[in-house]
Design an enzyme around this catalytic site. Structure first.
Site, PDB file in Angstrom:
ATOM      1  N   GLY A  98      10.133  15.233 -41.422  1.00 21.06           N
ATOM      2  CA  GLY A  98      10.114  14.789 -43.011  1.00 21.06           C
ATOM      3  C   GLY A  98       8.643  14.736 -43.213  1.00 21.06           C
ATOM      4  O   GLY A  98       7.624  15.329 -42.346  1.00 21.06           O
ATOM      5  N   GLY A  99       8.269  14.044 -44.060  1.00 21.47           N
ATOM      6  CA  GLY A  99       6.998  13.966 -44.515  1.00 21.47           C
ATOM      7  C   GLY A  99       6.161  13.087 -43.950  1.00 21.47           C
ATOM      8  O   GLY A  99       6.667  12.180 -42.852  1.00 21.47           O
TER       9      GLY A  99
ATOM     10  N   CYS B 196       7.808  23.277 -42.663  1.00 18.41           N
ATOM     11  CA  CYS B 196       6.562  22.778 -42.083  1.00 18.41           C
ATOM     12  C   CYS B 196       5.489  23.398 -41.695  1.00 18.41           C
ATOM     13  O   CYS B 196       4.426  22.972 -41.519  1.00 18.41           O
ATOM     14  CB  CYS B 196       7.378  21.818 -41.110  1.00 18.41           C
ATOM     15  SG  CYS B 196       8.315  22.908 -39.865  1.00 18.41           S
TER      16      CYS B 196
ATOM     17  N   GLU C 269       8.247  15.139 -36.400  1.00 15.20           N
ATOM     18  CA  GLU C 269       7.743  16.432 -36.811  1.00 15.20           C
ATOM     19  C   GLU C 269       7.436  16.245 -38.316  1.00 15.20           C
ATOM     20  O   GLU C 269       8.466  16.176 -39.098  1.00 15.20           O
ATOM     21  CB  GLU C 269       8.923  17.364 -36.548  1.00 15.20           C
ATOM     22  CG  GLU C 269       8.197  18.816 -36.572  1.00 15.20           C
ATOM     23  CD  GLU C 269       8.229  19.355 -37.717  1.00 15.20           C
ATOM     24  OE1 GLU C 269       7.029  19.320 -38.538  1.00 15.20           O
ATOM     25  OE2 GLU C 269       9.079  20.159 -38.279  1.00 15.20           O
ATOM     26  N   LEU C 270       6.146  16.214 -38.642  1.00 12.22           N
ATOM     27  CA  LEU C 270       5.667  15.704 -39.919  1.00 12.22           C
ATOM     28  C   LEU C 270       4.924  16.862 -40.725  1.00 12.22           C
ATOM     29  O   LEU C 270       4.160  16.465 -41.592  1.00 12.22           O
ATOM     30  CB  LEU C 270       4.901  14.807 -39.808  1.00 12.22           C
ATOM     31  CG  LEU C 270       5.651  13.567 -38.832  1.00 12.22           C
ATOM     32  CD1 LEU C 270       4.524  12.349 -38.507  1.00 12.22           C
ATOM     33  CD2 LEU C 270       6.690  13.020 -39.590  1.00 12.22           C
TER      34      LEU C 270
ATOM     35  N   LYS D 186      21.311  11.326 -40.014  1.00 13.35           N
ATOM     36  CA  LYS D 186      21.310  11.066 -41.397  1.00 13.35           C
ATOM     37  C   LYS D 186      20.607  12.237 -42.037  1.00 13.35           C
ATOM     38  O   LYS D 186      19.268  12.245 -41.959  1.00 13.35           O
ATOM     39  CB  LYS D 186      20.389   9.617 -41.738  1.00 13.35           C
ATOM     40  CG  LYS D 186      20.791   9.245 -43.029  1.00 13.35           C
ATOM     41  CD  LYS D 186      19.651   8.234 -43.737  1.00 13.35           C
ATOM     42  CE  LYS D 186      18.553   9.417 -44.490  1.00 13.35           C
ATOM     43  NZ  LYS D 186      19.014  10.470 -45.416  1.00 13.35           N
TER      44      LYS D 186
ATOM     45  N   TRP E  46      15.416  18.145 -45.865  1.00 16.68           N
ATOM     46  CA  TRP E  46      16.408  19.124 -46.798  1.00 16.68           C
ATOM     47  C   TRP E  46      15.848  20.414 -46.745  1.00 16.68           C
ATOM     48  O   TRP E  46      16.418  21.454 -47.210  1.00 16.68           O
ATOM     49  CB  TRP E  46      16.139  18.830 -48.282  1.00 16.68           C
ATOM     50  CG  TRP E  46      14.679  18.483 -48.740  1.00 16.68           C
ATOM     51  CD1 TRP E  46      14.538  17.061 -48.771  1.00 16.68           C
ATOM     52  CD2 TRP E  46      13.673  19.292 -49.189  1.00 16.68           C
ATOM     53  NE1 TRP E  46      13.003  17.133 -49.596  1.00 16.68           N
ATOM     54  CE2 TRP E  46      12.632  18.384 -49.509  1.00 16.68           C
ATOM     55  CE3 TRP E  46      13.638  20.596 -49.474  1.00 16.68           C
ATOM     56  CZ2 TRP E  46      11.376  18.764 -50.143  1.00 16.68           C
ATOM     57  CZ3 TRP E  46      12.361  21.227 -49.894  1.00 16.68           C
ATOM     58  CH2 TRP E  46      11.286  20.197 -50.151  1.00 16.68           C
ATOM     59  N   ASN E  47      14.815  20.955 -45.955  1.00 20.42           N
ATOM     60  CA  ASN E  47      14.277  22.419 -46.095  1.00 20.42           C
ATOM     61  C   ASN E  47      15.001  23.422 -45.271  1.00 20.42           C
ATOM     62  O   ASN E  47      15.268  24.571 -45.851  1.00 20.42           O
ATOM     63  CB  ASN E  47      12.687  22.227 -45.956  1.00 20.42           C
ATOM     64  CG  ASN E  47      12.095  21.863 -44.769  1.00 20.42           C
ATOM     65  OD1 ASN E  47      12.934  20.830 -44.328  1.00 20.42           O
ATOM     66  ND2 ASN E  47      11.515  22.549 -44.137  1.00 20.42           N
TER      67      ASN E  47
ATOM     68  N   GLU F 158      -0.518  18.304 -47.714  1.00 24.60           N
ATOM     69  CA  GLU F 158       0.434  19.140 -47.656  1.00 24.60           C
ATOM     70  C   GLU F 158       1.246  19.166 -49.033  1.00 24.60           C
ATOM     71  O   GLU F 158       1.325  18.163 -49.702  1.00 24.60           O
ATOM     72  CB  GLU F 158       1.599  18.763 -46.869  1.00 24.60           C
ATOM     73  CG  GLU F 158       2.808  19.727 -46.431  1.00 24.60           C
ATOM     74  CD  GLU F 158       3.775  19.264 -45.530  1.00 24.60           C
ATOM     75  OE1 GLU F 158       4.351  18.216 -45.535  1.00 24.60           O
ATOM     76  OE2 GLU F 158       4.086  20.165 -44.570  1.00 24.60           O
TER      77      GLU F 158
END
Ligand code: TXE
Length: 492
Positions: free
Chosen positions: A228-229, A284, A250-251, A175, A151-152, A385
């Site tokens: 995401g996370g 991120c 990508e975390l 998604k 969502w960022n 994080e």
């Protein structure tokens, strides 16, 4: 309340079960749109459509130049619609309109770049050692790509996946995050308008916890591209492993902004602010650890606190606002939890340290820009994080210690180095365990430059030439030119 439908096989449809969910405006703290809540049936519908489109003549038969042309037409449509899409992003995820506008105006570059690359995907002729044989390679698309996005920076991070995936000839089931679905659905209309065949891009809205597993493990999904996370990323990775599917992940990270005593201090302070208070720290690449050379520590902190204190909070839709709300209720709770954890761990709060209750923040989900000093490298606030406007300042004595602290985390997404000494800058850029290193700068990204993580920050690269390879597989083709099958019991 606006009511949205999702995109499956070129049609706008509700969820098969008729369910919806509310999406909220983080500044008003109130729901403003209803979005389809997809279930497992919808996942199957979307993946089946994407698979049919992948095999079908309308997409598969399109020559790569024409495919590139479609991507570039899409780029022009996005450019024409950028400000409207930016306003929707701001309404849905609470990020600053100034930043969203800049992102939306830049996003077309990815579609232009990868559109241009579509007909430059070439195989090789191998100077093969077998007499009478010709061997060459073909670069082929993988099939249906599941793109799962956060969502960022919703449209930007989706673009990083969709542009190379489509340029390479794949089809996509996208998604978006349940916290930022509306901009994705509005963006989806442009694929239709650009002339993409039905089913090439499908958009499924809903909750990761409800449909994520069905999507990732669907036998017709060939690859998963996720941002995401790190915990969700690890789950997605193991679900994909069941089907032996390639992933790009990508975390996020715990990136260090390292300031040496010879740096231009004003620039470094601005860089630190760009790293942690811009986008309310919800990036991120947030520079959530400032490693500061001991001789300038106090002066640096003084200037940083002054700049952080002066940041204008409030309505993200105003051009003058500098710090907006946190995008989601759970995220705000998480950020506030980490502030308490840091206090309990013994860090000293020198700015902010709690929810923001300024009048201009209204009912929004705000947290004060927060700075902790006296942070020890092993504290949770220095290792985990937060994804919010919370900076940990850690003092260091020399280059060696700065490197040791910077690299002593499980993450490795990015780092910043502030120094006038070219030798120091070079040494640091070589030894930092991070996928991106900025020298005397922070938070620059481009469609031209590879982006991705070392260590727990991820797998694979987005943007730049490297990214297209994440969406291709290499086939080796052999031709016999002699016309005689030799002894079949001995390998040729
Ligand atoms: O992210 P999730 P959340 C970090 C940040 C934040 C934390 C949690 O630290 O505090 O993640 O945020 C989908 N199978 N980042 O909970 O869960 C989900 O629907 C498949 C860093 O919002 O990772 C959404 O579309 N998919 C980051 C996407 O995964 C699943 C950006 C991301 O959600 C799923 C955002 C499942 N089981 C958060 N569960 C970055 N790298 O920039 C959820 N999803």
């Amino acid at each position: 309340m606006q009511i949205y439908e999702m995109l499956i096989d070129g049609a706008w449809v509700p969820a098969a079960g008729g369910q919806t969910f509310e999406t909220e405006n983080p500044y008003l703290g109130a729901a403003w749109a209803l979005v389809p809540r997809a279930g497992a049936d919808d996942v199957d519908r979307a993946v089946t459509a994407a698979h049919r489109a992948f095999r079908g003549p309308a997409w598969r038969g399109l020559n790569p130049t024409a495919r590139g042309h479609l991507l570039r037409r899409l780029a022009d449509l996005i450019a024409a619609d950028a400000d409207r899409l930016a306003a929707i992003e701001t309404q849905d995820n609470g990020k600053l309109i100034t930043e969203m506008r800049a992102q939306l105006r830049y996003i077309p570059q990815w579609f232009h770049y990868f559109g241009g690359l579509a007909d430059k995907i070439e195989g090789r002729v191998i100077p093969i050692d077998k007499p009478g044989m010709v061997n060459f390679t073909r670069e082929e698309p993988l099939g249906v790509v599941a793109a799962i996005t956060p969502w960022n920076s919703p449209l930007m991070l989706a673009t990083w996946k969709l542009a190379p995936a489509l340029a390479a000839g794949n089809t996509v089931v996208w998604k978006p995050s349940e916290f930022s679905s509306v901009s994705a659905l509005e963006f989806g209309k442009l694929f239709e308008k650009a002339g993409f065949p039905p089913g090439v891009v499908n958009i499924l809205t809903g909750f990761g916890a409800e449909i994520g597993e069905a999507l990732v493990t669907h036998p017709r999904v060939a690859k998963v591209a996720f941002t995401g996370g790190d915990r969700t990323g690890a789950d997605v990775y193991s679900l994909a492993a069941r089907g032996i599917k390639p992933v790009t992940l990508e975390l996020g990270g715990k990136s260090a902004n390292i300031v040496f005593k010879d740096a231009s201090l004003d620039n470094a302070v601005r860089g630190a602010v760009a790293g942690i208070f811009a986008a309310t720290g919800q990036t991120c690449i947030a520079g959530s650890r400032a490693l500061v050379h001991r001789p300038i520590h106090d002066e640096f902190v003084g200037k940083l606190v002054a700049l952080g204190r002066a940041a204008r909070m409030g309505d993200p839709a105003l051009d003058t606002t500098q710090v907006g709300p946190i995008t989601t209720r759970p995220q705000r709770a998480k950020v506030l939890d980490y502030i308490e954890i840091a206090k309990t761990e013994g860090a000293t709060c020198v700015l902010g340290g709690g929810p923001a209750s300024r009048p201009e923040c209204g009912n929004g989900w705000f947290v004060e820009p927060t700075v902790f000093t006296g942070v020890k490298p092993n504290m949770r606030i220095a290792q985990e994080e937060v994804f919010g406007p919370v900076l940990s300042v850690i003092a260091f004595e020399d280059e060696e210690e700065a490197l040791e602290i910077a690299n002593d985390t499980q993450f490795g997404l990015a780092a910043g180095v502030w120094t006038q000494n070219i030798g120091t800058a070079f040494q640091m850029s070589e030894k930092l365990e991070a996928g991106t290193v900025w020298v005397n700068s922070y938070r620059a990204t481009s469609y031209l430059s590879p982006f991705g993580g070392y260590k727990r920050s991820g797998i694979g690269r987005e943007s730049g030439l490297t990214a297209i390879r994440e969406y291709l597989q290499e086939k080796s083709v052999w031709f016999d030119t002699v016309g005689e099958v030799a002894n079949p019991f001995v390998q040729r």
